[in-house]
Scaffold this motif. Structure first.
Motif, PDB file in Angstrom:
ATOM      1  N   SER A   1       5.961  33.216 -50.446  1.00 54.52           N
ATOM      2  CA  SER A   1       6.491  33.305 -51.797  1.00 54.52           C
ATOM      3  C   SER A   1       7.744  32.442 -51.959  1.00 54.52           C
ATOM      4  N   SER A   2       8.649  32.511 -50.993  1.00 55.23           N
ATOM      5  CA  SER A   2       9.891  31.747 -51.072  1.00 55.23           C
ATOM      6  C   SER A   2       9.626  30.251 -51.009  1.00 55.23           C
ATOM      7  N   PHE A   3       8.702  29.847 -50.124  1.00 56.35           N
ATOM      8  CA  PHE A   3       8.414  28.426 -49.949  1.00 56.35           C
ATOM      9  C   PHE A   3       7.801  27.832 -51.202  1.00 56.35           C
ATOM     10  N   LEU A   4       6.826  28.527 -51.789  1.00 56.70           N
ATOM     11  CA  LEU A   4       6.153  27.993 -52.971  1.00 56.70           C
ATOM     12  C   LEU A   4       7.026  28.097 -54.219  1.00 56.70           C
ATOM     13  N   ALA A   5       7.858  29.131 -54.279  1.00 56.43           N
ATOM     14  CA  ALA A   5       8.686  29.326 -55.461  1.00 56.43           C
ATOM     15  C   ALA A   5       9.726  28.218 -55.620  1.00 56.43           C
ATOM     16  N   GLY A   6      10.007  27.489 -54.553  1.00 57.36           N
ATOM     17  CA  GLY A   6      10.983  26.411 -54.629  1.00 57.36           C
ATOM     18  C   GLY A   6      10.452  25.128 -55.210  1.00 57.36           C
ATOM     19  N   ALA A   7       9.165  25.096 -55.561  1.00 61.47           N
ATOM     20  CA  ALA A   7       8.564  23.875 -56.101  1.00 61.47           C
ATOM     21  C   ALA A   7       9.138  23.543 -57.467  1.00 61.47           C
ATOM     22  N   VAL A   8       9.329  22.255 -57.723  1.00 59.34           N
ATOM     23  CA  VAL A   8       9.963  21.821 -58.969  1.00 59.34           C
ATOM     24  C   VAL A   8       8.957  21.400 -60.030  1.00 59.34           C
ATOM     25  N   ASP A   9       7.738  21.051 -59.622  1.00 59.91           N
ATOM     26  CA  ASP A   9       6.710  20.674 -60.587  1.00 59.91           C
ATOM     27  C   ASP A   9       5.346  20.846 -59.931  1.00 59.91           C
ATOM     28  N   LEU A  10       4.288  20.499 -60.661  1.00 58.62           N
ATOM     29  CA  LEU A  10       2.934  20.713 -60.155  1.00 58.62           C
ATOM     30  C   LEU A  10       2.668  19.918 -58.885  1.00 58.62           C
ATOM     31  N   ASP A  11       3.094  18.645 -58.854  1.00 66.56           N
ATOM     32  CA  ASP A  11       2.890  17.841 -57.648  1.00 66.56           C
ATOM     33  C   ASP A  11       3.551  18.501 -56.442  1.00 66.56           C
TER      34      ASP A  11
END
Length: 339
Positions: free
Chosen positions: A93-103
């Protein structure tokens, strides 16, 4: 149909072979597993399993290994897949939640899947044909330049510049923005052209050239040809599965380079609530005959926006791999829904 005792023997053979990559003998099964029967009975059960095609003897005087049919029965009879620990769930959850956009979501998902499963991870980008419009924004950059932003339900953001011959009226832009969102929000992108057809005619004749230019630009964004994209990661994981599989790595790698093949494999996982597992020769591509594919859709509860999964050797840890693929897909779905 096999009785429960023979199924227990098959489960034990699969688990031991996955763990050791060594053929499994009857004595090993009796020593390692509480099967509740004599060694002679285990040998008879193994003979029956071999006759039915679920296990085979790779070498004379060697133990047995599962066949594709054996793995298939093992997977089909799984009562549960392995769930992730609370620590693993929090890390995902923490790793994916840090994404800034779809790419960034896709890149992180590929890395995560490859690390968790230690297989080759494949993630398809959300396709426009399965997405709907979340919001349309029209922003005045200069008096004669507009920025058009399309945001889809998959979190995909398309930006286009529209140049005008005359200075734009902010009141017109605000009105256009409102009408575009009224017409398009919630619409499938495949239906957007129909929804847009009447928008231009609702404006005064003097405003229609600008409105038509923006509508045309939106239609171009809807039909963007880059939708069939995938990301692949973790190919180096294939080299850790022993000599027998390493001899088959080259054709697997060649197949992995053909994105059309991967899209077809993933394309069968059309629902986010269902895992698809194709084992060995169930894969229609010769280069993947020594591998299994575990895939699922991600998106809303009722429909997948795209698919993700892994490719690895047939002697993979199916309960753990299936659990990881399912868990990551759910987290990606949630992040896209919240973005």
């Amino acid at each position: 149909m096999l009785d429960e005792r023979k199924l227990d023997v098959l489960r034990a053979i699969v688990e031991d072979y996955v763990a050791t990559h060594e053929p499994v003998g009857s004595k090993t099964l009796v020593d390692r597993h509480n099967l509740g029967v004599s060694p002679a009975t285990v040998r008879n059960d193994m003979a029956a399993l071999e006759e039915e095609g679920y296990i085979t003897q790779p070498h004379t005087s060697a133990g047995r290994i599962p066949t594709d049919a054996g793995y298939r029965l093992f997977v089909d009879k799984l009562s549960t897949v392995k769930t992730l620990s609370p620590a693993e769930k929090k890390a995902i959850s923490s790793f994916l939640a840090g994404a800034v956009d779809l790419d960034d979501v896709v890149r992180r998902t590929v890395r995560l899947l490859a690390q968790i499963t230690r297989q080759v991870a494949i993630v398809q980008y959300p396709t426009l044909t399965r997405s709907s419009v979340r919001h349309v924004e029209v922003v005045t950059m200069t008096p004669r330049r507009l920025l058009l932003v399309l945001i889809t339900s998959a979190g995909r953001v398309e930006q286009r510049i529209v140049e005008t011959h005359n200075d734009v009226d902010e009141h017109l832009i605000a009105d256009l923005r409102s009408r575009l969102n009224t017409a398009l929000t919630g619409q499938r992108l495949t239906d957007a052209a129909t929804a847009l057809a009447s928008v231009t005619e609702t404006f005064a004749p003097s405003d229609r050239p600008l409105v038509a230019a923006i509508v045309t630009t939106l239609l171009e964004a809807f039909t963007d040809e880059g939708e069939q994209r995938i990301a692949v990661g973790g190919a180096a994981n294939l080299t850790r599965y022993g000599d027998d599989f390493e001899r088959n790595v080259k054709p697997v790698l060649e197949a992995l380079e053909e994105h059309v093949i991967l899209l077809k494999l993933l394309g069968e996982a059309t629902h986010p609530q269902t895992l698809t597992v194709r084992i060995g020769h169930e894969n229609p591509y010769e280069g993947l005959a020594t591998t299994s594919v575990v895939a699922t859709g991600y998106g809303s509860k009722s429909e997948a926006l795209a698919t993700l999964g892994i490719v690895g050797p047939t002697h993979m840890d199916y309960p753990s791999t299936m659990g990881a693929v399912r868990a990551v897909a759910r987290y990606v779905s949630q992040i896209l829904a919240d973005s």
